[in-house]
Design a protein around this motif. Structure first.
Motif, short mmCIF file in Angstrom:
data_model
loop_
_atom_site.label_atom_id
_atom_site.label_comp_id
_atom_site.label_asym_id
_atom_site.label_seq_id
_atom_site.Cartn_x
_atom_site.Cartn_y
_atom_site.Cartn_z
N ALA A 399 45.85 31.64 44.99
CA ALA A 399 45.43 33.15 45.99
C ALA A 399 44.03 33.98 46.27
O ALA A 399 43.34 34.36 46.82
N LEU A 400 43.98 33.89 44.61
CA LEU A 400 42.81 35.34 44.18
C LEU A 400 42.24 34.27 43.65
O LEU A 400 40.32 34.99 43.78
N VAL A 401 42.20 32.48 43.89
CA VAL A 401 40.40 32.13 43.44
C VAL A 401 39.42 32.31 44.41
O VAL A 401 39.30 32.19 45.73
N GLY A 402 38.38 32.04 43.98
CA GLY A 402 36.63 32.16 45.01
C GLY A 402 36.76 33.46 45.38
O GLY A 402 36.06 33.85 46.03
N ARG A 403 38.10 34.50 45.30
CA ARG A 403 37.20 35.83 46.08
C ARG A 403 36.48 36.79 45.07
O ARG A 403 37.07 37.80 44.32
N PRO A 404 35.62 37.45 45.76
CA PRO A 404 35.19 38.01 45.03
C PRO A 404 35.85 39.87 45.36
O PRO A 404 36.44 39.84 45.62
N PHE A 405 35.36 40.09 43.63
CA PHE A 405 35.66 41.93 43.47
C PHE A 405 34.06 42.51 42.53
O PHE A 405 33.62 41.54 42.58
N PHE A 406 34.28 43.71 42.48
CA PHE A 406 33.44 44.15 41.37
C PHE A 406 34.14 45.42 40.31
O PHE A 406 35.83 45.85 40.99
N ALA A 407 33.00 45.05 39.92
CA ALA A 407 33.75 46.41 38.61
C ALA A 407 32.68 47.45 37.90
O ALA A 407 31.10 46.41 38.34
N ARG A 408 32.69 48.38 38.14
CA ARG A 408 31.66 48.95 37.69
C ARG A 408 30.64 48.44 36.87
O ARG A 408 31.32 48.44 35.27
N TYR A 409 29.43 48.62 36.57
CA TYR A 409 28.24 48.58 35.27
C TYR A 409 28.48 48.84 34.27
O TYR A 409 28.65 50.05 34.44
N ASP A 410 28.68 48.36 33.48
CA ASP A 410 28.83 48.29 31.85
C ASP A 410 27.79 47.64 31.04
O ASP A 410 28.22 46.66 30.54
N PRO A 411 26.12 48.25 30.76
CA PRO A 411 25.64 47.15 29.83
C PRO A 411 25.53 46.17 29.31
O PRO A 411 25.83 46.12 27.87
N GLN A 412 27.36 47.68 27.87
CA GLN A 412 28.07 47.39 26.62
C GLN A 412 28.66 46.12 26.94
O GLN A 412 29.06 45.66 25.61
N ALA A 413 29.75 46.16 27.58
CA ALA A 413 30.56 45.71 28.33
C ALA A 413 31.13 43.86 27.54
O ALA A 413 29.21 43.20 28.14
N THR A 414 31.87 42.79 26.81
CA THR A 414 31.12 42.20 26.71
C THR A 414 32.46 41.24 26.87
O THR A 414 32.48 39.72 26.91
#
Length: 439
Positions: A399-414
């Motif tokens: 049910a989660l496939v294809g649904r957009p979501f958001f994360a806070r921008y973090d330039p160091q996140a890998t």
């Protein structure tokens, strides 16, 4: 000396015992060679004559990308660990003591990410089925026990734990009957992926024992084979004694009405330069097999849009289908190879913009994380907040496939675990996990 012979059509593997002699080709000093050997006590090393003689540019070592793909580097592990292990090698401590120290370091490297040995293992009735994974409803992964090595090991490989002396970390099975029984009990499964290691290390007669029973299952639409063989030993499909037998098996799969997907790992354009690669690709395609290509984004090896656009264009020219750009997984020497997600998105975007529509079948950058394959779609500013825009290409919960979501921008996140939700208290898959726990 065997290391001075050209590979030709005869496969010869090199292991850790050959490492010091091979490194002398690069004119590396004794101390540097010792430090590399120290890393090789922790991480696996294996290569072969073809890679050594035909792919690596020894005049450009240590910067050569194929060298970096195959040979350990002295700074792949924390400095304190390298110093300790190098001293033990120098002092010629007993093997048991050295192995114990190497084990300690390995256990700090997250050898089985994303619940490889627990969350994904299926059961037949009450019995667990080791050597299998069922992470997504329609797909089952199977690890043939004879395919638990490769023609050469990639230094970035997220399945490096399969190749070290840690039996409890290995995934493998020779029980094809249980695989068939499990599939019959789960009609929702339409695709089986043979992986490892590398299934193409197996002889054709052995590979046949795993594939033939699957042809009788009407529910199966596709059989996939994950492999690096086209890059590291294309002779497997051209001059090896059982090359014709293997290709005949491929033809039988497609004639049985199944899609045979050859999931080829190419990490750099040079892996496709030798003429024998083109011949191997052509012979595989002639069987009706589809070759899809994938690779992780690897710092110091292919972290450039130009490398990816050249690689994708060459793949399409040869008749292959670009499939995935992966993010380096949270295991092994991730800190050495990882590219920040923000930079990974830029590389994918610029490479994608520089190719024709036929190359734009590639997806990414994608993280194969615990909840599923999480794709970084872009970086946007919404309501005054800079965010990553993501979606699940594949998920434990369909049910989660294809649904957009958001994360806070973090330039160091890998990696996904470095990210924090934006505009919500949790990610969509966290809510699903919470419901399962409460149930």
């Amino acid at each position: 000396m065997i290391l001075d012979q050209r590979g030709g059509d005869r496969f010869r593997a090199y292991s850790t015992k050959h490492l010091d002699e091979l490194l002398r080709r690069a004119d590396l000093g004794e101390e540097e060679r010792l430090r590399i050997r120290a890393v090789a006590t922790v991480l696996p090393f294996r290569t072969n004559t073809y890679v050594v003689e035909d792919l690596i540019d020894w005049s450009n070592v240590p910067c050569d990308p194929i060298y970096r793909l195959v040979f350990p580097q002295a700074d792949m592990l924390p400095e304190a660990d390298v110093v300790r292990l190098a001293a033990m090698l120098r002092d010629e401590v007993p093997a048991r003591e050295l192995n114990a120290a190497a084990h300690e370091v390995r256990m700090k490297l997250n050898p089985q990410p994303a619940g490889q040995l627990d969350l994904n293992m299926p059961r037949l009735g009450a019995e667990p089925l080791p050597g299998m994974q069922h992470k997504y409803p329609e797909t089952v992964l199977f690890f043939p026990k004879q395919g638990q090595t490769c023609h050469a090991y990639c230094t970035y490989c997220f399945r490096w734990a399969q190749f070290v002396d840690e039996p409890e970390l290995k995934m493998a099975s020779g029980d094809v009957e249980s695989l068939v029984a499990y599939l019959q009990a789960h009609p929702e499964v339409t695709s089986v992926l043979l992986t490892g290691g590398d299934p193409m290390i197996m002889r054709g007669t052995v590979l046949k024992r795993y594939i033939e029973p699957l042809l009788e299952l009407k529910q199966l639409e596709s059989i996939r084979i994950g492999t690096k063989s086209l890059a590291y030993w294309p002779q497997r499909f051209v001059t090896d004694p059982d090359a014709d037998e293997t290709l005949e098996l491929f033809s039988r799969v497609t004639k049985a009405g199944k899609n045979l997907a050859f999931m080829a790992h190419f990490s750099h354009p040079r892996e496709m330069e030798p003429e024998i690669v083109e011949r191997a690709v052509s012979r595989i395609l002639d069987t009706g097999t589809v070759i899809r290509t994938q690779a992780p984004l690897i710092r110091t090896v292919n972290d450039s849009p130009d490398v990816w656009s050249v690689m994708w264009r060459r793949q399409v020219t040869l008749g292959m289908v670009p499939y995935y750009m992966f993010v380096e997984r949270d295991t092994g020497p991730q800190d050495y190879f990882a590219v920040p997600l923000a930079r990974a998105y830029e590389i994918f975007r610029d490479a994608y913009a520089g190719v024709s529509g036929l190359c734009r079948t590639a997806r990414g950058p994608s993280m194969s994380a615990t909840p599923g394959k999480v794709c970084v779609d872009g970086i946007a500013e919404i309501g005054g907040q800079r965010v990553f825009v993501l979606h699940l290409i594949q998920a434990r919960d369909p049910a989660l496939v294809g649904r957009p979501f958001f994360a806070r921008y973090d330039p160091q996140a890998t990696w996904l675990t470095d990210l924090r939700p934006a505009f919500a208290d949790r990610f969509p898959f966290d809510a699903v996990a919470d419901r399962r726990i409460s149930a």
